[in-house]
Design a protein around this motif. Structure first.
Motif, PDB file in Angstrom:
ATOM      1  N   LYS A   1       1.168   1.153   4.217  1.00 11.63           N
ATOM      2  CA  LYS A   1      -0.231   1.394   3.866  1.00 11.63           C
ATOM      3  C   LYS A   1      -0.336   2.389   2.708  1.00 11.63           C
ATOM      4  CE  LYS A   1      -4.418   3.422   5.920  1.00 11.63           C
ATOM      5  NZ  LYS A   1      -5.393   2.479   5.329  1.00 11.63           N
ATOM      6  N   ILE A   2       0.400   3.495   2.796  1.00 13.61           N
ATOM      7  CA  ILE A   2       0.345   4.522   1.751  1.00 13.61           C
ATOM      8  C   ILE A   2       0.839   3.972   0.420  1.00 13.61           C
ATOM      9  CG2 ILE A   2       1.309   6.732   0.994  1.00 13.61           C
ATOM     10  CD1 ILE A   2       1.333   7.593   3.950  1.00 13.61           C
ATOM     11  N   PHE A   3       1.958   3.269   0.441  1.00 13.17           N
ATOM     12  CA  PHE A   3       2.499   2.699  -0.801  1.00 13.17           C
ATOM     13  C   PHE A   3       1.517   1.708  -1.417  1.00 13.17           C
ATOM     14  CE2 PHE A   3       6.188   5.007  -0.192  1.00 13.17           C
ATOM     15  CZ  PHE A   3       7.236   4.640  -1.031  1.00 13.17           C
ATOM     16  N   THR A   4       0.915   0.869  -0.589  1.00  9.18           N
ATOM     17  CA  THR A   4      -0.059  -0.110  -1.093  1.00  9.18           C
ATOM     18  C   THR A   4      -1.239   0.592  -1.745  1.00  9.18           C
ATOM     19  OG1 THR A   4       0.548  -1.742   0.583  1.00  9.18           O
ATOM     20  CG2 THR A   4      -1.600  -1.996  -0.450  1.00  9.18           C
ATOM     21  N   GLU A   5      -1.699   1.672  -1.119  1.00  6.14           N
ATOM     22  CA  GLU A   5      -2.829   2.433  -1.676  1.00  6.14           C
ATOM     23  C   GLU A   5      -2.504   3.027  -3.029  1.00  6.14           C
ATOM     24  OE1 GLU A   5      -3.551   5.287   1.370  1.00  6.14           O
ATOM     25  OE2 GLU A   5      -4.804   3.943   2.585  1.00  6.14           O
ATOM     26  N   HIS A   6      -1.222   3.241  -3.311  1.00  3.76           N
ATOM     27  CA  HIS A   6      -0.802   3.829  -4.587  1.00  3.76           C
ATOM     28  C   HIS A   6      -0.177   2.793  -5.522  1.00  3.76           C
ATOM     29  CE1 HIS A   6      -1.307   7.488  -2.153  1.00  3.76           C
ATOM     30  NE2 HIS A   6      -1.427   8.132  -3.293  1.00  3.76           N
ATOM     31  N   GLY A   7      -0.407   1.526  -5.235  1.00  2.00           N
ATOM     32  CA  GLY A   7       0.063   0.466  -6.126  1.00  2.00           C
ATOM     33  C   GLY A   7       1.553   0.244  -6.093  1.00  2.00           C
ATOM     34  N   MET A   8       2.197   0.595  -4.966  1.00  2.00           N
ATOM     35  CA  MET A   8       3.642   0.425  -4.835  1.00  2.00           C
ATOM     36  C   MET A   8       3.951  -0.489  -3.644  1.00  2.00           C
ATOM     37  SD  MET A   8       4.916   4.387  -5.466  1.00  2.00           S
ATOM     38  CE  MET A   8       3.915   5.043  -4.115  1.00  2.00           C
ATOM     39  N   THR A   9       5.201  -0.896  -3.546  1.00  2.00           N
ATOM     40  CA  THR A   9       5.636  -1.731  -2.431  1.00  2.00           C
ATOM     41  C   THR A   9       6.684  -0.983  -1.623  1.00  2.00           C
ATOM     42  OG1 THR A   9       5.255  -3.764  -3.691  1.00  2.00           O
ATOM     43  CG2 THR A   9       6.678  -3.929  -1.753  1.00  2.00           C
ATOM     44  N   TYR A  10       6.462  -0.876  -0.337  1.00  2.00           N
ATOM     45  CA  TYR A  10       7.388  -0.182   0.546  1.00  2.00           C
ATOM     46  C   TYR A  10       8.436  -1.144   1.070  1.00  2.00           C
ATOM     47  CZ  TYR A  10       9.068   2.803   4.371  1.00  2.00           C
ATOM     48  OH  TYR A  10       9.847   3.559   5.215  1.00  2.00           O
ATOM     49  N   LYS A  11       9.683  -0.752   0.991  1.00  2.00           N
ATOM     50  CA  LYS A  11      10.795  -1.534   1.521  1.00  2.00           C
ATOM     51  C   LYS A  11      11.275  -0.874   2.800  1.00  2.00           C
ATOM     52  CE  LYS A  11      15.541  -2.998   0.517  1.00  2.00           C
ATOM     53  NZ  LYS A  11      16.673  -2.898  -0.444  1.00  2.00           N
ATOM     54  N   ASN A  12      11.202  -1.596   3.915  1.00  2.00           N
ATOM     55  CA  ASN A  12      11.590  -1.019   5.193  1.00  2.00           C
ATOM     56  C   ASN A  12      13.079  -0.689   5.225  1.00  2.00           C
ATOM     57  OD1 ASN A  12       9.009  -1.330   6.239  1.00  2.00           O
ATOM     58  ND2 ASN A  12       9.441  -3.335   7.116  1.00  2.00           N
ATOM     59  N   PRO A  13      13.434   0.507   5.684  1.00  2.00           N
ATOM     60  CA  PRO A  13      14.857   0.855   5.856  1.00  2.00           C
ATOM     61  C   PRO A  13      15.357   0.347   7.204  1.00  2.00           C
ATOM     62  CG  PRO A  13      13.521   2.703   6.506  1.00  2.00           C
ATOM     63  CD  PRO A  13      12.557   1.625   6.052  1.00  2.00           C
TER      64      PRO A  13
END
Length: 282
Positions: A92-104
């Motif tokens: 959610k946070i990454f999406t809000e900042h225009g980024m994509t989160y990759k799950n570890p």
């Protein structure tokens, strides 16, 4: 912490039921020294196997696998649930900042484990390896945290540690870790240590941010459990307890006060923009 019935992550590798493989002989003082070198290992896990081998002359033994108890099974479910919550929050946070989160991935193990950062013992404490983007944890560490370092314990203490290590993954994805290592080049040991402290405190801040987003699932006393764990693993607390004196220039993770402060700041603000620990430690 209210966690039963919540989504569990598929990104946990449970190696606790596997053969322990090669485990360094001799715990005690050596184990404690390694723990001090690497408690909440951040990104220093790659050194643990080498240090153990040097200190013990390469002597190793094989440990047979032990079946998982009902308590072990329940703890596995808890870890999967906490990891899932970090996945949801950081996506959610990454999406809000225009980024994509990759799950570890998160690896549960007993005794010892091989990683892309080298071999590690359970005495190293939980750590994140940027080489394979995995968090490694032997859950026996948390009993040590209570018995040797005076932490309160509790399920949220474990959740805090997981969130701290996930904070290092966030730093890897954002490029913060790589920049920190660049900045350390050519610096004196004390200057390089300050940058390491900033990286660790930011991971504490990110753990607090995660807790902010998951407030609805917190029980009374959960934040106190996290703060007790943060207090127990401050460089000053560990050095005072284990060597009877405090050497600030050798700090690599931050004081108890700093670690608690940055966790609380993350929890209070819930905003990653307030987590520039590097600016505040100069």
């Amino acid at each position: 912490m209210k966690w039963l019935g919540s989504r569990e992550s598929d990104n946990v590798e449970d190696r606790r039921g596997m053969s322990g493989g090669k485990v360094a002989v001799g715990g005690g003082v050596i184990g404690i020294i390694i723990l001090l070198l690497n408690v909440f290992g951040g990104e220093t896990g790659q050194t643990v196997g080498n240090v153990l081998e040097q200190m013990q002359g390469g002597q190793q033994q094989t440990e047979a696998a032990a079946p998982l108890s009902k308590e072990d099974e329940e703890m596995g479910h808890f870890v999967r649930t906490v990891l899932a919550k970090t996945e949801d929050t950081w996506s959610k946070i990454f999406t809000e900042h225009g980024m994509t989160y990759k799950n570890p991935k998160l690896v549960l193990f007993r005794g010892s484990v091989n990683t892309a950062c080298g071999g590690a013992s359970s005495a190293s404490g939980p750590f994140y390896c940027p080489g394979d983007q995995k968090v490694y944890m032997d859950l026996g560490f948390f009993e040590e945290l209570k018995s040797k370092f005076g932490a309160k314990g509790g399920d949220f203490a474990i959740a805090y540690v997981i969130a701290h290590e996930i904070g290092h993954h966030v730093q890897t994805l954002m490029g913060t870790s790589a920049k920190m290592h660049e900045d350390q080049e050519g610096k004196s040991e004390s200057q390089a240590n300050k940058l390491s402290v900033a990286l660790e405190l930011q991971a504490d801040f990110y753990a607090g941010v995660w807790a902010h987003y998951d407030k609805e699932h917190l029980d009374t006393g959960d934040i106190e459990e996290a703060l007790s764990a943060a207090n127990a693993v401050g460089d000053d607390a560990i050095q005072s307890k284990m060597q009877g004196q405090v050497v600030p220039d050798s700090f690599t993770h931050g004081t108890s006060e700093q670690r608690m402060y940055w966790f609380k700041k993350g929890f209070k603000t819930g905003d990653i923009k307030h987590g520039d620990t590097f600016a505040e430690i100069q």
